[in-house]
Design a protein around this motif. Sequence first.
Motif, PDB file in Angstrom:
ATOM      1  N   GLU A 190       0.886  -1.185  -0.199  1.00  7.93           N
ATOM      2  CA  GLU A 190      -0.065  -0.044   0.089  1.00  7.93           C
ATOM      3  C   GLU A 190       0.889   1.195  -0.035  1.00  7.93           C
ATOM      4  O   GLU A 190       0.438   2.064  -0.512  1.00  7.93           O
ATOM      5  CB  GLU A 190      -1.001   0.070   1.288  1.00  7.93           C
ATOM      6  N   PHE A 191       1.897   1.250   0.714  1.00  9.52           N
ATOM      7  CA  PHE A 191       2.846   2.420   0.641  1.00  9.52           C
ATOM      8  C   PHE A 191       3.439   2.938  -0.537  1.00  9.52           C
ATOM      9  O   PHE A 191       3.594   3.738  -1.106  1.00  9.52           O
ATOM     10  CB  PHE A 191       3.897   2.128   1.642  1.00  9.52           C
ATOM     11  N   VAL A 192       3.888   1.542  -1.298  1.00  7.40           N
ATOM     12  CA  VAL A 192       4.357   1.963  -2.820  1.00  7.40           C
ATOM     13  C   VAL A 192       3.362   2.446  -3.564  1.00  7.40           C
ATOM     14  O   VAL A 192       3.432   3.266  -4.518  1.00  7.40           O
ATOM     15  CB  VAL A 192       4.996   0.879  -3.399  1.00  7.40           C
ATOM     16  N   GLN A 193       2.111   2.074  -3.519  1.00  2.00           N
ATOM     17  CA  GLN A 193       1.027   2.638  -4.272  1.00  2.00           C
ATOM     18  C   GLN A 193       0.980   3.918  -3.975  1.00  2.00           C
ATOM     19  O   GLN A 193       0.506   5.117  -5.048  1.00  2.00           O
ATOM     20  CB  GLN A 193      -0.276   1.845  -4.092  1.00  2.00           C
ATOM     21  N   VAL A 194       0.903   4.394  -2.569  1.00  3.66           N
ATOM     22  CA  VAL A 194       0.643   5.712  -2.154  1.00  3.66           C
ATOM     23  C   VAL A 194       1.724   6.782  -2.668  1.00  3.66           C
ATOM     24  O   VAL A 194       1.537   7.923  -3.188  1.00  3.66           O
ATOM     25  CB  VAL A 194       0.613   6.052  -0.542  1.00  3.66           C
ATOM     26  N   VAL A 195       3.113   6.218  -2.756  1.00  2.00           N
ATOM     27  CA  VAL A 195       4.030   6.822  -3.609  1.00  2.00           C
ATOM     28  C   VAL A 195       3.699   7.173  -5.011  1.00  2.00           C
ATOM     29  O   VAL A 195       4.020   8.169  -5.641  1.00  2.00           O
ATOM     30  CB  VAL A 195       5.495   6.143  -3.326  1.00  2.00           C
ATOM     31  N   GLU A 196       3.397   5.990  -5.693  1.00  2.00           N
ATOM     32  CA  GLU A 196       3.147   6.130  -7.056  1.00  2.00           C
ATOM     33  C   GLU A 196       2.052   7.017  -7.550  1.00  2.00           C
ATOM     34  O   GLU A 196       2.112   7.703  -8.291  1.00  2.00           O
ATOM     35  CB  GLU A 196       2.792   4.634  -7.637  1.00  2.00           C
ATOM     36  N   ASP A 197       0.945   7.072  -6.568  1.00  2.00           N
ATOM     37  CA  ASP A 197      -0.112   7.890  -6.806  1.00  2.00           C
ATOM     38  C   ASP A 197       0.228   9.360  -6.753  1.00  2.00           C
ATOM     39  O   ASP A 197      -0.041  10.350  -7.414  1.00  2.00           O
ATOM     40  CB  ASP A 197      -1.338   7.498  -5.844  1.00  2.00           C
ATOM     41  N   PHE A 198       1.037   9.699  -5.587  1.00  2.00           N
ATOM     42  CA  PHE A 198       1.619  11.163  -5.477  1.00  2.00           C
ATOM     43  C   PHE A 198       2.396  11.490  -6.661  1.00  2.00           C
ATOM     44  O   PHE A 198       2.201  12.611  -7.152  1.00  2.00           O
ATOM     45  CB  PHE A 198       2.247  10.975  -3.993  1.00  2.00           C
ATOM     46  N   LEU A 199       3.342  10.435  -7.044  1.00  2.00           N
ATOM     47  CA  LEU A 199       4.280  11.088  -8.256  1.00  2.00           C
ATOM     48  C   LEU A 199       3.576  11.125  -9.354  1.00  2.00           C
ATOM     49  O   LEU A 199       4.080  11.851 -10.209  1.00  2.00           O
ATOM     50  CB  LEU A 199       5.364   9.865  -8.320  1.00  2.00           C
ATOM     51  N   THR A 200       2.487  10.486  -9.694  1.00  2.00           N
ATOM     52  CA  THR A 200       1.705  10.677 -10.848  1.00  2.00           C
ATOM     53  C   THR A 200       0.537  11.486 -10.766  1.00  2.00           C
ATOM     54  O   THR A 200      -0.169  11.686 -11.745  1.00  2.00           O
ATOM     55  CB  THR A 200       1.345   9.287 -11.304  1.00  2.00           C
ATOM     56  N   GLY A 201       0.628  12.202  -9.617  1.00  2.00           N
ATOM     57  CA  GLY A 201      -0.606  13.297  -9.528  1.00  2.00           C
ATOM     58  C   GLY A 201      -1.885  12.772  -9.270  1.00  2.00           C
ATOM     59  O   GLY A 201      -2.957  13.314  -9.535  1.00  2.00           O
ATOM     60  N   ARG A 202      -1.933  11.731  -8.925  1.00  2.00           N
ATOM     61  CA  ARG A 202      -3.271  10.972  -8.668  1.00  2.00           C
ATOM     62  C   ARG A 202      -3.839  11.070  -7.078  1.00  2.00           C
ATOM     63  O   ARG A 202      -4.586  10.096  -6.714  1.00  2.00           O
ATOM     64  CB  ARG A 202      -3.439   9.352  -8.953  1.00  2.00           C
ATOM     65  N   THR A 203      -3.024  11.634  -6.429  1.00  2.00           N
ATOM     66  CA  THR A 203      -3.178  11.529  -4.737  1.00  2.00           C
ATOM     67  C   THR A 203      -4.822  12.313  -4.386  1.00  2.00           C
ATOM     68  O   THR A 203      -4.928  13.297  -5.100  1.00  2.00           O
ATOM     69  CB  THR A 203      -2.368  12.287  -4.108  1.00  2.00           C
ATOM     70  N   LYS A 204      -5.400  11.747  -3.636  1.00  2.00           N
ATOM     71  CA  LYS A 204      -6.625  12.300  -3.160  1.00  2.00           C
ATOM     72  C   LYS A 204      -6.310  12.756  -1.742  1.00  2.00           C
ATOM     73  O   LYS A 204      -5.942  12.054  -0.751  1.00  2.00           O
ATOM     74  CB  LYS A 204      -7.794  10.970  -2.894  1.00  2.00           C
ATOM     75  N   ASP A 205      -6.267  14.013  -1.782  1.00  2.00           N
ATOM     76  CA  ASP A 205      -5.899  14.908  -0.611  1.00  2.00           C
ATOM     77  C   ASP A 205      -6.850  14.663   0.524  1.00  2.00           C
ATOM     78  O   ASP A 205      -8.249  14.730   0.234  1.00  2.00           O
ATOM     79  CB  ASP A 205      -5.742  16.491  -0.860  1.00  2.00           C
ATOM     80  N   GLU A 206      -6.437  14.223   1.573  1.00  2.00           N
ATOM     81  CA  GLU A 206      -7.408  13.774   2.774  1.00  2.00           C
ATOM     82  C   GLU A 206      -7.026  14.955   4.227  1.00  2.00           C
ATOM     83  O   GLU A 206      -7.404  14.390   5.192  1.00  2.00           O
ATOM     84  CB  GLU A 206      -7.397  12.404   3.362  1.00  2.00           C
ATOM     85  N   THR A 207      -6.315  15.948   3.557  1.00  2.00           N
ATOM     86  CA  THR A 207      -5.982  16.821   4.888  1.00  2.00           C
ATOM     87  C   THR A 207      -7.533  17.291   5.477  1.00  2.00           C
ATOM     88  O   THR A 207      -7.305  17.355   6.843  1.00  2.00           O
ATOM     89  CB  THR A 207      -5.593  18.255   4.142  1.00  2.00           C
ATOM     90  N   GLU A 208      -8.549  17.664   4.793  1.00  2.00           N
ATOM     91  CA  GLU A 208      -9.630  18.187   5.413  1.00  2.00           C
ATOM     92  C   GLU A 208     -10.341  17.020   6.497  1.00  2.00           C
ATOM     93  O   GLU A 208     -10.594  17.491   7.599  1.00  2.00           O
ATOM     94  CB  GLU A 208     -10.738  18.363   4.592  1.00  2.00           C
ATOM     95  N   GLU A 209     -10.379  15.906   5.795  1.00  2.00           N
ATOM     96  CA  GLU A 209     -10.651  14.784   6.818  1.00  2.00           C
ATOM     97  C   GLU A 209      -9.975  14.499   7.907  1.00  2.00           C
ATOM     98  O   GLU A 209     -10.452  14.376   9.030  1.00  2.00           O
ATOM     99  CB  GLU A 209     -10.573  13.471   6.217  1.00  2.00           C
ATOM    100  N   ALA A 210      -8.638  14.659   7.821  1.00  2.00           N
ATOM    101  CA  ALA A 210      -7.488  14.631   8.820  1.00  2.00           C
ATOM    102  C   ALA A 210      -7.775  15.885   9.945  1.00  2.00           C
ATOM    103  O   ALA A 210      -7.321  15.446  11.454  1.00  2.00           O
ATOM    104  CB  ALA A 210      -5.998  14.515   8.467  1.00  2.00           C
ATOM    105  N   LEU A 211      -8.166  16.712   9.413  1.00  2.00           N
ATOM    106  CA  LEU A 211      -8.546  17.993  10.384  1.00  2.00           C
ATOM    107  C   LEU A 211      -9.598  17.956  11.280  1.00  2.00           C
ATOM    108  O   LEU A 211      -9.931  18.623  12.112  1.00  2.00           O
ATOM    109  CB  LEU A 211      -8.221  19.402   9.475  1.00  2.00           C
ATOM    110  N   ARG A 212     -10.818  17.267  10.859  1.00  2.00           N
ATOM    111  CA  ARG A 212     -11.963  17.121  11.502  1.00  2.00           C
ATOM    112  C   ARG A 212     -11.725  16.361  13.160  1.00  2.00           C
ATOM    113  O   ARG A 212     -10.911  15.493  13.291  1.00  2.00           O
ATOM    114  CB  ARG A 212     -12.764  16.145  10.821  1.00  2.00           C
ATOM    115  N   PRO A 213     -12.245  16.997  13.982  1.00  2.00           N
ATOM    116  CA  PRO A 213     -12.489  16.364  15.313  1.00  2.00           C
ATOM    117  C   PRO A 213     -12.686  14.767  15.289  1.00  2.00           C
ATOM    118  O   PRO A 213     -13.905  14.410  14.536  1.00  2.00           O
ATOM    119  CB  PRO A 213     -13.241  17.050  16.243  1.00  2.00           C
ATOM    120  N   ARG A 214     -12.280  13.966  16.117  1.00  2.00           N
ATOM    121  CA  ARG A 214     -12.710  12.536  16.308  1.00  2.00           C
ATOM    122  C   ARG A 214     -14.090  12.634  16.749  1.00  2.00           C
ATOM    123  O   ARG A 214     -14.520  13.389  18.038  1.00  2.00           O
ATOM    124  CB  ARG A 214     -11.840  11.808  17.011  1.00  2.00           C
ATOM    125  N   LYS A 215     -14.874  11.868  16.296  1.00  2.00           N
ATOM    126  CA  LYS A 215     -16.405  11.588  17.005  1.00  2.00           C
ATOM    127  C   LYS A 215     -16.041  10.866  18.400  1.00  2.00           C
ATOM    128  O   LYS A 215     -15.344   9.981  18.290  1.00  2.00           O
ATOM    129  CB  LYS A 215     -16.924  10.712  16.323  1.00  2.00           C
TER     130      LYS A 215
END
Length: 356
Positions: free
Chosen positions: A331-356
């Motif tokens: 999964e890590f290598v796939q994350v690297v591949e997605d980022f290098l090829t511009g296919r990353t889905k940014d999860e910053t907004e979700e990561a900033l949400r308070p935990r339920k």
Amino acid sequence: MLAILPRECLRSARSSSRFAPLVVGCSKRLLSTPSSDPSRSHAAPATGQTVDLDFEAYEPTSEQIQKRRTEVPVSSLVVCHGLFGSKQNWRSLGRAMSSRFGVPVFALDLRNHGTSPHVDSLAYSDMAQDVINFMSSRKLSNVGLIGHSMGGKVSMSVALHPDLPQGMIRNLISVDMSAKRGPLSPEFERYIDAMIEIRDKPCRSRHEADTILQATESDLGVRQFLLTNLTRSPPGAETWSWRIPVDLIRKNIAQIGDFPYNPPNATEEELAGASESAQERSWNGETLFIKGTKSKYVNRKNIPTNQKYFTKSKLVRMDTGHWCQAEKPNEFVQVVEDFLTGRTKDETEEALRPRK
């Protein structure tokens, strides 16, 4: 801030529910190691002295280049390990990424680790200059730079370094580490004390060393990882010694918790522990923060700080602890591949949400 754990160590570590993101079970022994918190224990300034880093290179064959799975926009990948780690931790991933992307992968031994030289400094600006010098010596440009934990701070310091040649870094990946000053977990200070105790005994077998380490760390996987730094020097010696300079690491532990730059529009909290010489820096290159969901190194509090330093940053979460690339390498290598090829889905907004 440990480095990637070898897979064989992780097998035993995964069986423990306490393995996320750091291990516990440490004794309440008195510490001789100073605090790693730069706001409490003075972090020595950078020396300006650089060293030539040892490394392992994974060069793709002509057939691998021809049959590569994915064409990436970088000419090479350079990898920086974490505290107590070495280049050998990245062998399987280095080979996998080289074959998959058809580019060379260079896994470094940072100063005072592996087989790189020992020097009385762990300041990030010094370590960053080591990495810049390595890339310059090999005439590397358009590099994808990857760093885990302490190596993540080193890699971020490379991108922010005022002497970084233009065009040298194209993509930056920080694996479960933020650009923030703050102490290591207390476990790491205890590990250093235990390692010094092992050195001073000295131990005639790895079992003796492991027995001493058990008083500090109950998790077998982590103990096995730390013990990979044992060696017999010279070969054939009756007792074991550490290949890393534990006294120098102990002396300079506050530098590991430090960070050499300030972000633009820094808050009072972001300036806490900063040296008077810390410059305001930012980098507008493509940056990815990988967060282990069971780890606290990247969190809602420091993500905004990361964004100040790295204006084009994205964030991806992996269902792991601190050792993202070891726990889920495919999964890590796939994350690297997605980022290098511009296919990353940014999860910053979700990561900033308070935990339920």
